[in-house]
Scaffold this active site. Structure first.
Site, mmCIF file in Angstrom:
data_model
loop_
_atom_site.group_PDB
_atom_site.id
_atom_site.type_symbol
_atom_site.label_atom_id
_atom_site.label_comp_id
_atom_site.label_asym_id
_atom_site.label_seq_id
_atom_site.Cartn_x
_atom_site.Cartn_y
_atom_site.Cartn_z
ATOM 1 N N ARG A 1 0.832 -1.205 0.000
ATOM 2 C CA ARG A 1 0.000 0.000 0.000
ATOM 3 C C ARG A 1 0.869 1.258 0.000
ATOM 4 O O ARG A 1 0.553 2.250 -0.668
ATOM 5 C CB ARG A 1 -0.944 -0.024 1.197
ATOM 6 C CG ARG A 1 -2.002 1.048 1.155
ATOM 7 C CD ARG A 1 -3.078 0.818 2.194
ATOM 8 N NE ARG A 1 -2.564 0.914 3.542
ATOM 9 C CZ ARG A 1 -3.250 0.560 4.633
ATOM 10 N NH1 ARG A 1 -4.467 0.088 4.527
ATOM 11 N NH2 ARG A 1 -2.726 0.678 5.839
ATOM 12 N N LYS B 1 -2.760 6.230 1.342
ATOM 13 C CA LYS B 1 -2.555 6.707 2.713
ATOM 14 C C LYS B 1 -1.674 7.964 2.678
ATOM 15 O O LYS B 1 -0.537 7.974 3.166
ATOM 16 C CB LYS B 1 -1.961 5.600 3.580
ATOM 17 C CG LYS B 1 -2.426 5.693 5.021
ATOM 18 C CD LYS B 1 -2.243 4.385 5.752
ATOM 19 C CE LYS B 1 -2.367 4.512 7.238
ATOM 20 N NZ LYS B 1 -3.670 4.978 7.726
#
Ligand code: PLP
Ligand code: COI
Length: 344
Positions: free
Chosen positions: A84, A187
């Site tokens: 991620r 993120k």
């Protein structure tokens, strides 16, 4: 590097920064990562023109290390955090942190701070915060010339003030989090700066955290400020909202598997039109690394509170079972048939 445990009151820790002994850092410049190292100072000196300071060229990850009953230190699916972070880095035009460097950073930092890893059964965990920031002189809107990948750790307790497996509340406010083709599913630090006001407004309404609907139509359920959402419908189905602008959570992905495999539930990932479906929701929950699994008793929407399972005062059975299965796996309290935990 002493391995003797720190004398902390582990059971009363909240979710705050505690300075531990070491942090890991590695620099990127001229197209290459330099070797990483452990350092003891928590202070970073950065150029005032750094893109991280002005244009929020920054991203982070969050994972937890836990001690098993037999004394091993376990991480939960860290490769997913690494992937991620690579996706976020690409979206923010930053260099990817290679998996070997990411794993070196988190394992060296945890090992060096072994004295700070909460003991088994204490209810606390070691929160691991890897992050990547754009540094160096840069006034125009361009990617930074240099980057730093850094990891620090801190022992933490429950994220929400109510603590442990206890009911929280969420509020839908007038503030959006993420546009459809924006950075919501990454993120990026900037997502969180943009969400501070929603959290503040939610807190003013007496809620623990903000709940977001899609920014396009303000109809579809997205996620909470610091966690994903799951639902148990009155027909027994386990549903997670599908959206291109929510964070693909490691916890959400894991409980989807557990709900199906271990609880035998029918699972669905689909858009959820909150107002149309709210009466059909039995259990409403939030899930994430920091949030773990937090049952949501009530949600504020359209100027009133809507209560879920047990008039919003009880924790539903599915939420409770998922909490048990997930946390037992994460803490090495039961055999990990999925291969999700790795020993540090
Ligand atoms: N959504 C947001 C906005 C988050 O900050 C987090 C926490 O990391 C999550 C969802 C849950 O993701 P994960 O389960 O990977 O921690
Ligand atoms: C996490 O759960 O790891 C997060 O990053 C959420 C953060 C806002 C504390």
């Amino acid at each position: 590097m002493t391995a003797e445990k720190k004398q902390l009151d582990w059971g009363s820790l909240g979710f705050s920064y505690i300075k531990t002994d070491y942090r890991f850092r590695a620099r990127w410049s001229e197209g290459h990562w330099q070797p990483g190292e452990l350092v003891d100072s928590e202070i970073m000196e950065v150029h005032e023109g750094s893109p991280v300071l002005h244009y929020a060229q920054a991203c982070f990850e969050g994972l937890k290390a836990q001690t098993s009953p037999d004394g091993r230190i376990l991480l939960f699916r860290p490769e997913l955090n690494c992937q991620r972070m690579a996706q976020t880095a690409e979206r923010l035009v930053m260099p990817e942190v290679p998996e070997a460097l990411f794993m070196q950073g988190i394992t060296e930092c945890i090992r060096a701070n072994k004295a700070w890893v909460p003991p088994s059964g204490s209810g606390a965990s070691l929160y691991v915060r890897p992050f990547l920031i754009g540094l160096g002189e840069n006034l125009g809107l361009r990617p930074a010339p240099e980057y730093e990948f850094r990891v620090f750790v801190a022992p933490v307790g429950p994220y929400y003030k109510s603590g442990g497996l206890s009911l929280i509340s969420l509020a839908v406010t007038d503030v959006d989090r993420a546009a459809p083709k924006g950075t919501g599913r990454f993120k990026a630090g900037a997502n969180y700066a943009g969400g501070l006001m929603a959290t503040q407004l939610a807190n003013q309404l007496g809620a623990n955290e903000a709940l977001y609907l899609d920014a396009g139509e303000r109809r579809f359920l997205e996620e909470a400020g610091s966690a994903n959402i799951f639902l148990v419908m009155k027909n027994g189905k386990f549903v997670v909202p599908e959206s291109e602008s929510i964070l693909p959570g490691v916890t959400r992905r894991s409980i989807l598997t557990l709900a199906e495999d271990r609880l035998g539930l029918e699972v669905e990932r689909r858009p959820v039109d909150l107002r149309n479906e709210i009466e059909n929701i039995d259990e409403f929950g939030a899930c994430g690394t920091a949030a773990v699994i937090s049952p949501v008793g009530k949600v504020f929407i359209d100027e009133h509170w809507h209560h879920f399972f047990g008039d919003g005062e009880e924790i539903g059975p599915v939420t409770e079972q998922l909490y048990d299965v997930l946390t037992r796996l994460q803490k090495g309290e039961e055999p990990d048939s999925y291969g999700w935990t790795i020993e540090v």
